[in-house]
Design an enzyme around this catalytic site. Structure first.
Site, PDB file in Angstrom:
ATOM      1  N   CYS A   1      29.782  30.768  33.397  1.00 36.21           N
ATOM      2  CA  CYS A   1      28.424  30.380  33.801  1.00 36.21           C
ATOM      3  C   CYS A   1      28.471  29.476  35.030  1.00 36.21           C
ATOM      4  O   CYS A   1      27.759  29.697  36.004  1.00 36.21           O
ATOM      5  CB  CYS A   1      27.724  29.695  32.622  1.00 36.21           C
ATOM      6  SG  CYS A   1      25.991  29.327  32.930  1.00 36.21           S
TER       7      CYS A   1
ATOM      8  N   CYS B   1      23.057  20.462  34.794  1.00 37.13           N
ATOM      9  CA  CYS B   1      22.115  21.401  34.199  1.00 37.13           C
ATOM     10  C   CYS B   1      21.563  20.817  32.896  1.00 37.13           C
ATOM     11  O   CYS B   1      22.287  20.154  32.144  1.00 37.13           O
ATOM     12  CB  CYS B   1      22.811  22.720  33.909  1.00 37.13           C
ATOM     13  SG  CYS B   1      23.289  23.616  35.396  1.00 37.13           S
TER      14      CYS B   1
ATOM     15  N   CYS C   1      33.383  21.143  36.478  1.00 35.92           N
ATOM     16  CA  CYS C   1      32.848  22.496  36.568  1.00 35.92           C
ATOM     17  C   CYS C   1      33.530  23.345  37.622  1.00 35.92           C
ATOM     18  O   CYS C   1      33.095  24.459  37.863  1.00 35.92           O
ATOM     19  CB  CYS C   1      31.358  22.454  36.847  1.00 35.92           C
ATOM     20  SG  CYS C   1      30.988  21.836  38.459  1.00 35.92           S
TER      21      CYS C   1
END
Ligand code: SF4
Length: 250
Positions: free
Chosen positions: A121, A204, A232
């Protein structure tokens, strides 16, 4: 002007130690030929840098990665910043087809089920758009600070990113969180309302929660994963999210 980017990074790194963040940005603009891109998460550190860039009309592109899963408060601070400075924060979005495939394969919130899903993702929503944001840039500016998380101690003010082939700079690397907070308050810089609600690091919405007093700043990111270095893939040498377990980021 120094042409070799590795030598340039070394030179800038040595010079940056005794400069203010504004002087660092000006020095960078003076010494680097070509595009300089600042990627902002719209968090407090990045808002300080956006202020310095916009208020001093420094020719550095301000770009954010809109993953499509940001908090409403993040869009609020984005809009308020554009209104205050009369400048555009450019946005990069995930590729539609890649996103559709991702959701088809792992579901809308697949990142909760497996780390590989989470990395996939972040790969589609952040790492690939980041690559496009930095394509053709000579230098990359970030708002990283040294004490934000474990692997950031290995970084410095300026380094050469051998994967992306550019000079990577962290102009507020030596600043503490309270110092940044004091600066933005004194200069009336818009900040994300979530910072006052226990969110030191804001990414997020489904992957960020508030932290308790005394917890590390990034403890609220991907909290369900049992890692000491939850990142990330944006600020690691290898930008392939499938190949990284650590990084840092927006
Ligand atoms: Fe996806 Fe969460 Fe990464 Fe955002 S932080 S890109 S929602 S896994």
């Amino acid at each position: 002007m120094i042409q070799d980017p590795k030598l340039l990074a070394e030179t800038l790194n040595a010079e940056f130690h005794d400069l203010t963040p504004l002087e660092r940005l000006l020095q960078l603009r003076e010494k680097v030929k070509g595009r300089i891109v600042f990627t902002t998460s719209l968090g407090i550190e990045d808002q300080m840098l956006t202020h310095l860039i916009f208020a001093n009309a420094i020719k550095i592109e301000v770009v954010t990665l809109d993953t499509g899963r940001l908090f409403p408060e993040t869009y609020d601070v984005w809009r308020k910043t554009e209104e205050k400075y009369g400048k555009r924060i450019h946005a990069k979005y995930p590729r539609a087809e890649a996103l559709e495939t991702l959701i088809e394969e792992q579901g809308i919130d697949g990142f909760y089920y497996a780390k590989e899903f989470r990395l996939a993702c972040c790969g589609v929503r952040k790492v690939e758009p980041l690559k496009r944001a930095l394509d053709g840039a000579s230098a990359w500016v970030t708002g990283l600070r040294a004490d934000q998380s474990a692997n950031r101690h290995d970084m410095d003010f300026v380094g050469y990113d051998s994967v992306r082939k550019l000079v990577k700079t962290n102009p507020i690397f030596d600043w503490s969180r309270p110092r940044v907070a004091d600066y933005v308050e004194r200069h009336g810089v818009p900040i994300n309302a979530l910072h006052a609600k226990g969110f030191p690091s804001i990414g997020c919405a489904p992957c960020t929660r508030a932290v308790q007093p005394g917890e590390p700043e990034r403890a609220g990111r991907w909290w369900w994963e049992d890692d000491t270095k939850r990142e990330c893939g944006l600020h690691v040498p290898d930008p392939d999210p499938a190949a990284v377990s650590e990084g840092a980021g927006i």
